[in-house]
Design a protein around this motif. Sequence first.
Motif, PDB file in Angstrom:
ATOM      1  N   GLY A  77       0.743   3.303  -3.035  1.00  0.00           N
ATOM      2  CA  GLY A  77      -0.292   2.622  -3.801  1.00  0.00           C
ATOM      3  C   GLY A  77      -1.657   3.145  -3.408  1.00  0.00           C
ATOM      4  O   GLY A  77      -1.797   4.283  -2.969  1.00  0.00           O
ATOM      5  N   LYS A  78      -2.668   2.299  -3.573  1.00  0.00           N
ATOM      6  CA  LYS A  78      -4.045   2.693  -3.269  1.00  0.00           C
ATOM      7  C   LYS A  78      -4.746   1.544  -2.561  1.00  0.00           C
ATOM      8  O   LYS A  78      -4.724   0.411  -3.040  1.00  0.00           O
ATOM      9  CB  LYS A  78      -4.789   3.037  -4.559  1.00  0.00           C
ATOM     10  N   GLY A 136      -3.849  -1.696  -4.436  1.00  0.00           N
ATOM     11  CA  GLY A 136      -3.105  -1.492  -5.677  1.00  0.00           C
ATOM     12  C   GLY A 136      -1.721  -0.999  -5.309  1.00  0.00           C
ATOM     13  O   GLY A 136      -1.584  -0.066  -4.522  1.00  0.00           O
ATOM     14  N   ASP A 137      -0.678  -1.635  -5.844  1.00  0.00           N
ATOM     15  CA  ASP A 137       0.683  -1.259  -5.466  1.00  0.00           C
ATOM     16  C   ASP A 137       1.199  -0.090  -6.309  1.00  0.00           C
ATOM     17  O   ASP A 137       0.489   0.439  -7.166  1.00  0.00           O
ATOM     18  CB  ASP A 137       1.628  -2.473  -5.511  1.00  0.00           C
ATOM     19  N   ARG A 138       2.425   0.320  -6.065  1.00  0.00           N
ATOM     20  CA  ARG A 138       3.015   1.484  -6.741  1.00  0.00           C
ATOM     21  C   ARG A 138       3.204   1.277  -8.240  1.00  0.00           C
ATOM     22  O   ARG A 138       3.424   2.239  -8.973  1.00  0.00           O
ATOM     23  CB  ARG A 138       4.333   1.857  -6.081  1.00  0.00           C
ATOM     24  N   SER A 176       0.805  -1.226   0.000  1.00  0.00           N
ATOM     25  CA  SER A 176       0.000   0.000   0.000  1.00  0.00           C
ATOM     26  C   SER A 176       0.840   1.279   0.000  1.00  0.00           C
ATOM     27  O   SER A 176       0.327   2.351  -0.310  1.00  0.00           O
ATOM     28  CB  SER A 176      -0.972  -0.003   1.179  1.00  0.00           C
ATOM     29  N   THR A 204      -2.936  -4.842  -8.775  1.00  0.00           N
ATOM     30  CA  THR A 204      -3.797  -4.972  -7.611  1.00  0.00           C
ATOM     31  C   THR A 204      -3.717  -6.369  -7.015  1.00  0.00           C
ATOM     32  O   THR A 204      -3.558  -7.360  -7.725  1.00  0.00           O
ATOM     33  CB  THR A 204      -5.269  -4.609  -7.927  1.00  0.00           C
TER      34      THR A 204
END
Length: 135
Positions: A103-104, A122-124, A100, A128
Motif C-alpha cells: 500500500g502507501k 492506503g491499502d493494496r 501498509s 485509505t
Amino acid sequence: MSEGKQKVKPFLMFEGRAEEAMNFYTSLFDQSEIVSIERYGPEGPGPEGSVVKATFSIHGQQIMCSDSPVKHAFTFTPSISLFVTCDTVEEINRVFETLSQDGKVYMGLATYPFSERFGWVGDRFGVTWQLSLEK
C-alpha cells in the motif's frame, strides 16, 4: 448493531475484489465479521459468484461493498478514508503494518498533537485508513 439501526454506512465499490478485501479486513481488525453476502448468479450482470452486495463490520461499524460489473475510470481516493480507533498499541501496530504492505503510507505511525499514536495508510486495494489509538 442490527442492520436496520445504522442509517449511514460507508460503501466500497470494487471491480472483482470485494470478497478478497472484505475477508482481509475482517481477518485484520478485532471484533469484526462478515454480516451478509449476495452474489451474482449465472444470469449476471456481473461474473457469476462475484459480489452484488455485502456487509461486514469492524468494531460494530457496518461497511458495505460490491463488485461493479461496469469498469470505471475512477477508483478510491485518499480524500476520503475510514477512521478507526484501535483499543491497544498492539492492535494499531499490527493493523498499520499489515495495511501498509503493498500500500502507501501517507502519515507514518507516530505521536501527533491530535493523537498519542496515529497513522494514515492506503491499502493494496486503494482504500485509505486513518488509525488512531483510543485514549
